[in-house]
Design an enzyme around this catalytic site. Structure first.
Site, mmCIF file in Angstrom:
data_model
loop_
_atom_site.group_PDB
_atom_site.id
_atom_site.type_symbol
_atom_site.label_atom_id
_atom_site.label_comp_id
_atom_site.label_asym_id
_atom_site.label_seq_id
_atom_site.Cartn_x
_atom_site.Cartn_y
_atom_site.Cartn_z
ATOM 1 C CD GLU A 1 -2.935 -1.234 2.265
ATOM 2 O OE1 GLU A 1 -2.690 -0.610 3.304
ATOM 3 O OE2 GLU A 1 -3.973 -1.892 2.103
ATOM 4 C CD GLU B 1 -3.515 -6.417 3.179
ATOM 5 O OE1 GLU B 1 -4.376 -5.788 3.819
ATOM 6 O OE2 GLU B 1 -2.307 -6.106 3.174
#
Ligand code: BG6
Length: 487
Positions: free
Chosen positions: A190, A385
């Site tokens: 991220e 995820e």
């Protein structure tokens, strides 16, 4: 019968800083996560409060190396000592892939060391060998919220250009060492999150940048990570031309609250802000709209002459992302109810239910995300995820987490539709997190994600025993059948 593609990579995901524990074992150095304090008294939706770190907080954390209660990432789920048992459980579920990360400070304890720490390298050798025993492919994130603390204190984290070369050394070391063991890599987890939690992602502490525009500091550090990510892709490919390297973004999803053109525009603006980071890593250049943002906000990024070329020459092979929830935006959002999301707050969608932590559950948003990303990039996608943080209850040694099964079933249906109806190329899926671990935003264990329960509480008290939840047996069947049609 609707089936997932042959060879679909089913598995689960974790990150070293949240699962490993053993924070000061085997020659590991301090990382930013070892100083991330739990605020048990704060509202779980107060992301600012949970993630704001000052120099004083670091001093305090370093003065108390014995304190694992207030610094829960120091104990994690103790994967460091339980990895054999955990991998055996993953194998029992039939995992094809396990997404994990390497703790940089286990390999280079201070980040700037000349030589790597052999004990740290050996630990991951053992983990990869254990995975190989069961034919589980590792998918390894090079950097997931754990810059070595020394780089924060002596270099100001990723703001410093020098950190790029330390990272190159680290990447070269792990890519060489694990050449025969790892073929799927992710560079930065991220990368966009540096804007939302600058300390965890970039090792940036605001009070160390007095007199500077801190937003500019964050974007400068992000620039360095973009260059480091491109160089990591180059290094990984040079060492093993057959390996695949992906970027990893937070796939937040913002719908317009209404069909008012103003609301549509607002959501478009928000979504561009989500895609900016994958646009940069896939197309190898900053999108024009991000450059306009910099210009309009007086943000000046210092670049070296060769930076544009580096970014252009070494784009990623695939796009990976996290997806948990969606929310809404409106041009005029006064008076609307807000809902929490993955380290963001936006408007509540009246059509969606929320998790125990207020994140709005939206399986169809996953299909929409897959289509949008695939149409935009035409490169393979990997969901690395997705999952439900929930409060689990142990009854007679069992955990009946039907809510988690329901969450997954609905998301998997949407993945199938995206693949079969919409023509999306999806390499695999790793749910977050396959084993209970420390939550990133709130540092709680009680925000449980796993198919595998870990017997500890938020204070780190408990046996650390592992228990299979009902979802464990359900996921095993999904993988066995490569389909949802067994029910
Ligand atoms: C992702 C992070 O954004 O969200 C993980 O990559 C994190 O590290 C996950 O754990 C879930 O968020 P949280 O705050 O519930 O742990």
């Amino acid at each position: 019968m609707k089936k997932f593609p042959e060879g679909f990579l089913w598995g689960g995901a974790t990150a070293a800083n949240q699962i490993e524990g053993g924070w000061n074992k085997g020659g590991k150095g301090w990382s930013v996560s070892d100083c991330a304090r739990a605020h048990f008294d704060l509202d779980v939706q107060n992301y600012e409060g949970h993630n704001h770190i000052t120099t004083k907080d670091i001093e305090e954390a370093m003065a108390h190396p014995e304190d694992i209660v207030n610094y829960p990432k120091r104990h994690g789920s103790d994967f460091y000592h339980h990895y054999k048992e955990d991998i055996a459980l993953m194998a029992e579920m039939g995992f094809k892939v396990y997404r994990m990360s390497i703790a940089w400070s286990r390999i280079f304890p201070n980040g700037d060391d000349e030589k790597p720490n052999e004990e740290g390298l050996k630990f991951y050798d053992d983990v990869f060998d254990e995975l190989r025993k069961y034919n589980i492919e590792p998918l390894v994130t090079m950097s997931h919220y754990e810059p070595p603390l020394n780089l924060v204190l002596n270099y100001n984290g990723w703001y410093s250009r020098e950190v790029i070369s330390f990272f190159e050394r680290y990447v070269e070391t792990i890519c060489k060492r694990y050449k025969e063991k790892v073929k799927y890599w992710l560079t930065f987890n991220e990368i966009d999150s540096i804007i939302r939690h600058p300390y965890t992602t970039g090792g940036l502490i605001e009070d160390r940048f007095e007199g500077k525009n801190f937003e500019e500091v964050c974007y400068q550090a992000m620039h360095h990570q973009f260059i480091a990510s491109a160089l990591a892709t180059k290094i990984a490919h040079e060492i093993n031309p057959n390996c695949k390297v992906g970027c990893m973004i937070t796939k937040l999803t913002y719908y317009p609250y209404s069909c008012k053109p103003e609301d549509i525009l607002k959501s478009q603006q928000y979504m561009r802000n989500i895609y900016a980071y994958s646009d940069t890593q896939v197309f190898g250049e900053y999108p024009a709209y991000l450059l306009s943002y910099y210009a309009n906000h007086n943000i000046h990024i210092v670049k070296e002459e060769r930076d544009d070329e580096i970014m252009k020459k070494y784009p990623v092979d695939f796009i990976s992302f996290s997806y948990y929830m969606s929310s809404c935006v409106a041009m005029d959002d006064s008076g609307f109810e807000k809902a929490a999301g993955n380290t963001v707050m936006a408007l509540k969608n009246p059509h969606l239910k929320s998790s125990d932590w207020g994140w709005q559950i939206d399986p169809l948003g996953l299909r929409i995300s897959l289509v949008d990303l695939y149409d935009r990039y035409r490169k393979p996608l990997f969901i690395v995820e997705n999952g439900l943080g929930a409060k689990d209850i142990v009854e007679d040694g069992k955990i009946h987490d039907q809510y988690r099964i329901d969450y997954y079933r609905e998301h998997f249906k949407c993945m199938l539709d995206a693949i079969i109806e919409d023509g999306v190329e999806l390499m695999g899926y790793t749910s977050w997190a396959c084993i209970d671990l420390i939550s990133e935003s709130t540092k709680q264990v009680s925000k449980r994600y796993g198919y595998i329960y870990v017997d500890i509480d938020d204070l780190g008290q408990g046996s650390y025993n592992r228990i299979r939840k009902d979802s464990f047996y359900w996921y095993k069947k999904v993988i066995e059948n490569n389909s949802l049609d067994f029910e």
